[in-house]
Design a protein around this motif. Structure first.
Motif, mmCIF file in Angstrom:
data_model
loop_
_atom_site.group_PDB
_atom_site.id
_atom_site.type_symbol
_atom_site.label_atom_id
_atom_site.label_comp_id
_atom_site.label_asym_id
_atom_site.label_seq_id
_atom_site.Cartn_x
_atom_site.Cartn_y
_atom_site.Cartn_z
ATOM 1 N N VAL B 253 0.847 -1.197 0.000
ATOM 2 C CA VAL B 253 0.000 0.000 0.000
ATOM 3 C C VAL B 253 0.883 1.247 0.000
ATOM 4 O O VAL B 253 0.606 2.228 -0.703
ATOM 5 N N GLY B 277 -8.102 -4.010 -5.377
ATOM 6 C CA GLY B 277 -8.585 -3.789 -4.012
ATOM 7 C C GLY B 277 -9.965 -4.374 -3.804
ATOM 8 O O GLY B 277 -10.232 -5.059 -2.814
ATOM 9 N N TYR B 308 -9.290 -2.633 1.136
ATOM 10 C CA TYR B 308 -9.906 -1.306 1.267
ATOM 11 C C TYR B 308 -8.881 -0.201 1.000
ATOM 12 O O TYR B 308 -9.172 0.789 0.330
ATOM 13 N N MET B 309 -7.655 -0.379 1.520
ATOM 14 C CA MET B 309 -6.627 0.662 1.326
ATOM 15 C C MET B 309 -6.246 0.767 -0.143
ATOM 16 O O MET B 309 -6.113 1.868 -0.692
ATOM 17 N N ALA B 312 -8.863 2.483 -1.993
ATOM 18 C CA ALA B 312 -8.841 3.923 -1.751
ATOM 19 C C ALA B 312 -7.822 4.608 -2.655
ATOM 20 O O ALA B 312 -8.079 5.691 -3.187
ATOM 21 N N ILE B 313 -6.661 3.961 -2.859
ATOM 22 C CA ILE B 313 -5.664 4.567 -3.741
ATOM 23 C C ILE B 313 -6.186 4.588 -5.169
ATOM 24 O O ILE B 313 -6.020 5.568 -5.895
ATOM 25 N N SER B 321 -6.317 6.190 2.386
ATOM 26 C CA SER B 321 -5.686 4.867 2.486
ATOM 27 C C SER B 321 -4.666 4.846 3.614
ATOM 28 O O SER B 321 -4.608 3.879 4.377
ATOM 29 N N ILE B 390 -12.700 6.197 3.417
ATOM 30 C CA ILE B 390 -12.438 5.447 2.179
ATOM 31 C C ILE B 390 -13.717 5.281 1.382
ATOM 32 O O ILE B 390 -13.755 5.504 0.165
#
Lengths: 101, 582
Positions: B253, B277, B308-309, B312-313, B321, B390
């Protein structure tokens, strides 16, 4: 045929003989001899390259360095051959193929 | 000041590793003490470094023409990650004092843990791509050595080797990307890459971007590389908490966040990141529904939260993230360590043999429930704020089906978290096993992490401010605490997400009595085989084996052939040089 051509021819001939020898030699001592032939071809080519390139001194000095290093290699190789003879009881290369995958 | 602190974050743990190793296994008390002292020292140094964050290179060491310069950059992104690594590392080491008491090979254990902490700090602080790669590989090596720590257990050895191989596949992507960058810009410096990104040929840049995505997915156990993390759970539990929940798996990440400004303009890249993701978050959330092994269930949820992270990116929410990364590192380390206390007390990882443990380990139950609520994303734990942030980024910047998928994932998370907590701590005991309470050192680490779970979200203002000031290319806007509260609590999407989580919790509550019962065959089969990806892994491994068997024929063991091969290769190199000479 200029003298340069003759030297080049001899160098290539030495290399060819040595490559052939690498493939067919079955005795470890002879293998060291064949490797010596190979290196002699290389030394000849080095001196020749120095002369042709106009930097004869550089060619000579590298050739001398190679001779020294090569002598060391030959000595170590012969010592190893003695050890191989003691361990395996033979100098015949097909008989010492414990590296087979 | 920042230079020495940055350098010390790498060197203090490494010096500690050396000393613990030299101490020898005959003096376990000294080994415990040394490990705790050095990891705590690194933790303090990391905390001092955080407010000193700046975008400048603080330390430069020339390493010769080939390797370029080893530079350290302590900006908002790297200092916070280094602080997480050192603080969670220190708490995991403190926890280990109880957990690993009586082990015979403590030297090996602590040496690799401390080596890992230093390498992780180096990974995030390095301003040079090449050295980032070196530290990246050192962390992979430590991860492998610690997964296989119980090296008389074949499953532990197999899990370690699997983790090593899969992360190496990704490492190739990272190295290829770094070399391509060097070929194009003549520098390994990350700052140079971010500055010159628009001038680099788009074709080359997409190779780099997708190579890095593969590296990140392998390291963070993301789809399609998600199979290694559950098998890594054979490691001692403090290691699972430190490496496989809070730090190393975040490196992927981190990599995506670090290079986001350079890669975002590449067509398809953010979409691919988002898909990776989404797929990881959903697939592993399903797998967590049926897991009967406490640590495996937590591992699935780690992959899911990392999903999830990554998502988010993909949605452009770099800060969201990293904020979730911070929250997740704290609450998942808490959950793992609490699980470790349970496993240590009960002597099994099988949740079917637990149940009703809360009465015998009340403190562990309290902290586990705190961690579980944060994982489920309930207000007002740290997981709530970051997950909602997020989801909000996702709602704004990704297609509706992706957002819907992540919402479903949040509901599943709430469901499996309740199931897991219930099976371990509540209801009637399902076995006659004797359980003993956690030791003092364990409780210290657990309480510290529980406090963190309740409080880390308050640092949002400082964290985002640091990132805004010290990351010139990321265009992050500082989000103060009032801003965060306003943004989350006033958004209708938050209440939608909370509704989905409540549904998940309600379902979990209704099914709580059936927690120990086997799930439907289809769901169970899909989970057991990692949705078919274990099959894929197996066949890849068999294919490589087959190829190796073919190549084996060239290994005749005959010296003639070997020598001839060497000479022929030399001749080939000379020919290539001759042809390519100008």
């Amino acid at each position: 045929m200029t003298p340069l051509d003759i030297v080049l021819l001899v160098a290539v001939l030495l290399l060819g003989v040595a490559f052939y020898g690498l493939l067919i030699t079955r005795n470890l001592i002879k293998m060291v001899v064949v490797l010596q032939l190979l290196v002699k071809g290389v030394v000849l080519a080095l001196v020749l390259a120095g002369n042709v390139g106009g930097r004869a001194a550089l060619g000579h000095s590298i050739a001398v360095t190679v001779i020294v290093a090569d002598t060391v290699v030959a000595v170590v190789a012969l010592a190893l051959a003695v050890q191989v003879r003691l361990r395996f009881g033979t100098l015949d290369i097909p008989g010492i193929s414990s590296l087979k995958g | 000041m920042a230079a020495w602190l940055s350098l010390s974050l790498i060197l203090i743990p490494w010096l500690g590793a050396l000393l613990v190793w030299r101490t020898g296994d005959a003096a376990p008390t000294r080994q415990h003490a040394l490990a705790v002292a050095f990891s705590l020292a690194a933790g303090v140094a990391a905390l001092v470094l955080v407010p000193l964050a700046s975008p400048l290179v603080v330390f430069t060491l020339p390493m010769g023409a080939f390797f370029g310069e080893l530079t350290l950059v302590s900006d908002g992104l790297s200092t916070v990650l280094a602080a997480i690594a050192c603080m969670v590392g220190a708490l995991a080491v403190i926890f280990s004092v109880d957990y690993m008491r009586g082990e015979t090979q403590l030297g090996r254990y602590y040496t690799f843990v401390l080596l890992f902490i230093g390498a992780m700090c180096g990974l995030v602080l390095s301003g040079s791509l090449l050295f980032l790669f070196f530290f990246w590989e050192i962390t992979a090596l430590c991860s492998y050595a610690l997964i296989s720590f119980y090296n008389d257990d074949p499953r532990a050895v197999a899990g370690g080797v699997k983790a090593l191989i899969i992360t190496q596949v990704g490492g190739i992507g990272l190295l290829a990307g770094a070399l391509a960058v060097f070929a194009s810009t003549g520098s390994y410096q990350i700052a140079d890459l971010l500055a010159k990104a628009p001038q680099i040929a788009p074709g080359l840049m997409s190779v780099v971007a997708f190579g890095f995505l593969a590296a990140a997915a392998a390291k963070s156990a993301q789809f399609p590389f998600h199979t290694w993390l559950p098998d890594a759970m054979e490691a001692p539990t403090p290691v699972s908490a430190l490496i496989h929940a809070a730090t190393m798996v975040n490196a992927g990440v981190y990599l995506l966040a670090r290079f986001y400004p350079a890669f975002a303009p590449i067509p398809g890249w953010t979409f691919a990141v988002m898909l990776v993701g989404l797929a990881s978050a959903l697939i592993t959330a399903f797998m967590a529904l049926t897991a009967m092994d406490l640590k495996r269930a937590l591992a699935y949820s780690t992959v899911s939260q990392l999903g999830y992270m990554v998502y988010a990116i993909g949605a452009g929410g770099v800060f969201a993230s990293q904020f979730h990364l911070l929250s997740h590192a704290v609450f998942k380390a808490l959950l793992f360590l609490a699980a470790g206390a349970v496993i240590h007390g009960v002597g099994t990882r099988d949740m079917r043999q637990m149940g009703g443990l809360g009465a015998r380990m009340p403190l562990v139950r309290v902290v586990f429930v705190i961690g579980a609520l944060a994982l489920a994303g309930l207000p007002f734990f740290n997981g709530f704020w970051s997950k909602e942030l997020i989801l909000e980024e996702g709602l704004k910047h990704t297609p509706w089906w992706a957002y819907g998928g992540m919402l479903l994932g949040a509901g599943l998370t709430a469901f499996y978290t309740l199931r897991m907590t219930w099976m371990v701590f509540f209801g009637a005991a399902r076995s006659e096993r004797h359980a003993h309470d956690a030791g003092m050192a364990m409780k210290v680490a657990l309480v510290a992490l529980a406090a963190g779970t309740l409080l880390t979200w308050l640092a949002v203002g400082g964290f985002s401010g640091l990132m805004e000031e010290s990351l010139p290319y990321h265009q992050i806007h500082a989000l103060g605490l009032p801003g965060l509260v306003e943004e989350i609590l006033l958004a209708p999407a938050t209440y939608g997400a909370l509704g989905v989580m409540a549904l998940g919790l309600a379902l979990g509550w209704l099914l709580r009595g059936r927690a120990g019962v086997s799930p439907p065959a289809l769901v169970e089969g899909l989970s057991r085989t990692s949705f078919g990806f274990d099959w894929l892994n197996g066949h890849t491994a068999r294919g490589v084996h087959h190829l190796a068997a073919l190549l084996q024929k060239t290994q005749t063991g005959q010296m003639n052939w070997n020598l001839f091969g060497i000479m022929a290769a030399l001749a080939a190199v000379l020919l290539v040089l001759w042809w390519s000479a100008p």
